[in-house]
Design an enzyme around this catalytic site. Structure first.
Site, PDB file in Angstrom:
ATOM      1  N   THR A 296      54.635  25.326  39.384  1.00 32.86           N
ATOM      2  CA  THR A 296      53.968  24.015  39.354  1.00 32.86           C
ATOM      3  C   THR A 296      52.718  24.039  38.463  1.00 32.86           C
ATOM      4  O   THR A 296      52.101  22.999  38.243  1.00 32.86           O
ATOM      5  CB  THR A 296      53.544  23.623  40.784  1.00 32.86           C
ATOM      6  OG1 THR A 296      52.826  24.737  41.347  1.00 32.86           O
ATOM      7  CG2 THR A 296      54.742  23.299  41.650  1.00 32.86           C
ATOM      8  N   GLY A 297      52.332  25.195  37.962  1.00 30.84           N
ATOM      9  CA  GLY A 297      51.117  25.300  37.153  1.00 30.84           C
ATOM     10  C   GLY A 297      51.373  24.997  35.673  1.00 30.84           C
ATOM     11  O   GLY A 297      52.513  24.767  35.262  1.00 30.84           O
TER      12      GLY A 297
ATOM     13  N   VAL B  85      51.141  26.935  32.951  1.00 25.54           N
ATOM     14  CA  VAL B  85      51.990  27.900  32.249  1.00 25.54           C
ATOM     15  C   VAL B  85      53.412  27.864  32.811  1.00 25.54           C
ATOM     16  O   VAL B  85      54.390  27.890  32.059  1.00 25.54           O
ATOM     17  CB  VAL B  85      51.392  29.326  32.330  1.00 25.54           C
ATOM     18  CG1 VAL B  85      52.327  30.346  31.707  1.00 25.54           C
ATOM     19  CG2 VAL B  85      50.033  29.377  31.642  1.00 25.54           C
TER      20      VAL B  85
ATOM     21  N   SER C  21      52.878  23.364  47.648  1.00 25.94           N
ATOM     22  CA  SER C  21      53.929  22.714  46.849  1.00 25.94           C
ATOM     23  C   SER C  21      55.326  22.968  47.398  1.00 25.94           C
ATOM     24  O   SER C  21      56.293  22.373  46.908  1.00 25.94           O
ATOM     25  CB  SER C  21      53.919  23.245  45.419  1.00 25.94           C
ATOM     26  OG  SER C  21      52.634  23.335  44.917  1.00 25.94           O
TER      27      SER C  21
ATOM     28  N   ARG D 119      48.223  44.946  33.305  1.00 30.09           N
ATOM     29  CA  ARG D 119      48.271  45.153  31.851  1.00 30.09           C
ATOM     30  C   ARG D 119      47.844  46.539  31.395  1.00 30.09           C
ATOM     31  O   ARG D 119      48.398  47.073  30.450  1.00 30.09           O
ATOM     32  CB  ARG D 119      47.391  44.103  31.141  1.00 30.09           C
ATOM     33  CG  ARG D 119      48.007  42.729  31.120  1.00 30.09           C
ATOM     34  CD  ARG D 119      47.131  41.795  30.319  1.00 30.09           C
ATOM     35  NE  ARG D 119      47.516  40.413  30.534  1.00 30.09           N
ATOM     36  CZ  ARG D 119      46.659  39.407  30.574  1.00 30.09           C
ATOM     37  NH1 ARG D 119      45.365  39.622  30.402  1.00 30.09           N
ATOM     38  NH2 ARG D 119      47.077  38.181  30.767  1.00 30.09           N
TER      39      ARG D 119
ATOM     40  N   CYS E 219      45.928  35.720  26.238  1.00 30.27           N
ATOM     41  CA  CYS E 219      46.293  34.760  25.181  1.00 30.27           C
ATOM     42  C   CYS E 219      45.550  34.992  23.869  1.00 30.27           C
ATOM     43  O   CYS E 219      46.136  34.890  22.776  1.00 30.27           O
ATOM     44  CB  CYS E 219      46.097  33.331  25.678  1.00 30.27           C
ATOM     45  SG  CYS E 219      44.630  33.078  26.676  1.00 30.27           S
TER      46      CYS E 219
ATOM     47  N   GLY F 203      42.804  27.298  28.545  1.00 31.44           N
ATOM     48  CA  GLY F 203      42.869  28.697  28.962  1.00 31.44           C
ATOM     49  C   GLY F 203      42.255  28.905  30.341  1.00 31.44           C
ATOM     50  O   GLY F 203      42.494  29.924  30.990  1.00 31.44           O
TER      51      GLY F 203
ATOM     52  N   HIS G 168      43.801  28.553  20.754  1.00 27.24           N
ATOM     53  CA  HIS G 168      42.721  29.537  20.636  1.00 27.24           C
ATOM     54  C   HIS G 168      42.669  30.021  19.183  1.00 27.24           C
ATOM     55  O   HIS G 168      43.693  30.436  18.626  1.00 27.24           O
ATOM     56  CB  HIS G 168      43.005  30.766  21.508  1.00 27.24           C
ATOM     57  CG  HIS G 168      42.836  30.549  22.986  1.00 27.24           C
ATOM     58  ND1 HIS G 168      42.454  29.359  23.553  1.00 27.24           N
ATOM     59  CD2 HIS G 168      42.999  31.409  24.021  1.00 27.24           C
ATOM     60  CE1 HIS G 168      42.387  29.508  24.868  1.00 27.24           C
ATOM     61  NE2 HIS G 168      42.724  30.727  25.179  1.00 27.24           N
TER      62      HIS G 168
HETATM   63  P1  A2P Z   1      50.439  25.350  43.624  1.00 27.71           P
HETATM   64  O1  A2P Z   1      50.664  24.246  42.627  1.00 27.71           O
HETATM   65  O2  A2P Z   1      51.316  25.246  44.806  1.00 27.71           O
HETATM   66  O3  A2P Z   1      48.976  25.564  43.953  1.00 27.71           O
HETATM   67  P2  A2P Z   1      47.320  26.671  37.354  1.00 27.71           P
HETATM   68  O4  A2P Z   1      46.616  27.924  36.936  1.00 27.71           O
HETATM   69  O5  A2P Z   1      47.825  25.878  36.196  1.00 27.71           O
HETATM   70  O6  A2P Z   1      46.528  25.864  38.318  1.00 27.71           O
HETATM   71  O7  A2P Z   1      48.658  27.158  38.153  1.00 27.71           O
HETATM   72  C1  A2P Z   1      48.633  28.087  39.196  1.00 27.71           C
HETATM   73  C2  A2P Z   1      50.050  28.291  39.765  1.00 27.71           C
HETATM   74  O8  A2P Z   1      49.981  29.321  40.764  1.00 27.71           O
HETATM   75  C3  A2P Z   1      50.563  27.052  40.483  1.00 27.71           C
HETATM   76  O9  A2P Z   1      51.961  26.984  40.370  1.00 27.71           O
HETATM   77  C4  A2P Z   1      50.172  27.339  41.915  1.00 27.71           C
HETATM   78  O10 A2P Z   1      50.959  26.704  42.897  1.00 27.71           O
HETATM   79  C5  A2P Z   1      50.440  28.817  41.997  1.00 27.71           C
HETATM   80  N1  A2P Z   1      49.713  29.394  43.121  1.00 27.71           N
HETATM   81  C6  A2P Z   1      48.393  29.324  43.377  1.00 27.71           C
HETATM   82  N2  A2P Z   1      48.103  29.918  44.555  1.00 27.71           N
HETATM   83  C7  A2P Z   1      49.267  30.388  45.036  1.00 27.71           C
HETATM   84  C8  A2P Z   1      49.657  31.104  46.214  1.00 27.71           C
HETATM   85  N3  A2P Z   1      48.770  31.459  47.139  1.00 27.71           N
HETATM   86  N4  A2P Z   1      50.964  31.413  46.379  1.00 27.71           N
HETATM   87  C9  A2P Z   1      51.873  31.043  45.460  1.00 27.71           C
HETATM   88  N5  A2P Z   1      51.582  30.370  44.328  1.00 27.71           N
HETATM   89  C10 A2P Z   1      50.306  30.045  44.116  1.00 27.71           C
END
Ligand code: A2P
Length: 341
Positions: free
Chosen positions: A12-13, A15, A41, A100, A130, A161, A252
């Site tokens: 869902t983020g 990337v 989510s 890494r 990146c 970023g 970047h």
């Molecule tokens: P969620 O949307 O449910 O919070 P970004 O850096 O663009 O905000 O994206 C971060 C990604 O990592 C999202 O998909 C987010 O899901 C996921 N994420 C963040 N915290 C957790 C967690 N505790 N467990 C699983 N996924 C996570």
């Protein structure tokens, strides 16, 4: 390539979503796709190229059956869950910095050090930072030809970023400053607060990207040092890094000066870079972050011979930090793994 079961962690983020669209664009051979995110989510449905997929809660998911897992949910999640996915049989491609610098985890820029990917005893492959990734696209071909000895690199890093929070902070502050233009001429910036960065990013430049670690350098700066050496298999390369945050949403840029084991003319550098996969050399135009946004290639321009310490090359490289800088390289690594005999 035979179709494989793919998991996207952090789907869902920013990337994660870009990974999904690049997998589709490149017609990655997906048999089944599973999406993972936080409990927030879980249960939501994402429309993908392969149909609607319900997001699973990473913390309770069973990774059995996944062949390739692309992780982009932050270092903490990678540290905790990547080994579990790998133990269940997946090859994990991890976008975080968690593994890494581990000696038994390859750090690979597709097109630069592909050969390193085959040696992955833990079943984990790391995707580089990146900024380092974009710079290595230019440094790699030059290093192979002439042996990179030292490099002064200054980044101009976009706010995406830092995730959506960085983009929102830039937009909020830009709006405020447009309504309070006196603050741009006379100072007196007050609102809205800076939460993501140490100073206002709206109409400003912050010579401090990342967070402070050792010797006054930020973690982003150390990544440039250590990751460059690991990717180029050259532990002695001298790197002098400065990482700067600029009010740009995507792309970047890095201004770099490089010296090699022998002197290099710009005609040779141009030839080497023009022959490199994933690199476009711009001679008559100046490549900017806006030019790089949304495209796969990294753009190189401003090729010049050094004028102080002779024999080196000055160049500018810019790339979309969400594509080659993150999601595209992750998918390219998945392609390398899937393409193995
Ligand atoms: P969620 O949307 O449910 O919070 P970004 O850096 O663009 O905000 O994206 C971060 C990604 O990592 C999202 O998909 C987010 O899901 C996921 N994420 C963040 N915290 C957790 C967690 N505790 N467990 C699983 N996924 C996570």
């Amino acid at each position: 390539m035979n179709p494989v079961n793919v998991g996207v962690v952090g789907a869902t983020g920013a990337v994660g979503r870009t990974i999904l669209s690049i997998l589709a664009e490149r017609r990655f051979p997906v048999k089944e796709i599973r999406l993972f995110a936080s409990p927030r989510s879980a249960g939501s449905v994402i429309d993908t190229f392969w149909g609607s997929v319900t997001v699973e809660d990473l913390s309770i998911a069973d990774p059995s059956g996944i062949d390739i897992a692309l992780f982009s949910a932050g270092g903490g999640r990678s540290r905790e869950y990547a080994p579990k996915f790998a133990e269940a049989g997946a090859v994990v491609i991890d976008n975080s910095s968690a593994f890494r610098m581990e000696p038994d985890v390859p750090l690979v820029v597709a097109g630069v050090n592909d050969e390193a990917i085959t040696d992955r005893p833990r079943g984990i492959v790391s995707n580089p930072n990146c900024t380092t990734m974009d710079l290595m696209m230019a440094a790699g071909p030059l290093h192979r030809a002439a042996g990179l000895r030292s490099m002064v690199a200054t980044s101009y890093q976009s706010v995406s970023g830092s995730g959506m929070a960085g983009v929102e902070e830039l937009m909020r502050q830009t709006d405020w400053l447009r309504s309070n233009p006196d603050a741009l001429r006379e100072g007196g910036f007050e609102e809205p607060d800076s939460e993501v960065y140490v100073a206002p990013i709206g109409f400003n430049v912050i010579p401090y990207a990342g967070s402070e670690t050792e010797q006054g350098y930020t973690d982003e700066e150390w990544k440039l040092v250590h990751e460059s050496r690991k990717i180029l298999s050259a532990p002695d390369i001298e790197v002098e890094p400065t990482c700067v945050r600029v009010p740009v949403v995507t792309g970047h840029g890095i201004a770099a000066t490089m010296w090699f084991d022998r002197s290099m003319e710009i005609s040779e550098a141009r030839q080497l870079l023009e022959a490199a996969p994933g690199v476009e050399v711009w001679i008559d135009d100046v490549p900017t972050p806006l030019d790089s946004a949304g495209i796969d290639d990294v753009l190189v321009g401003r090729l010049r011979n050094t004028v102080g310490v002779a024999g080196g090359i000055n160049l500018w490289v810019v790339g979309d930090n969400l594509r080659k800088g993150a999601a595209l390289n992750a998918v390219q690594l998945a392609e390398l793994v899937t393409g193995e005999a």
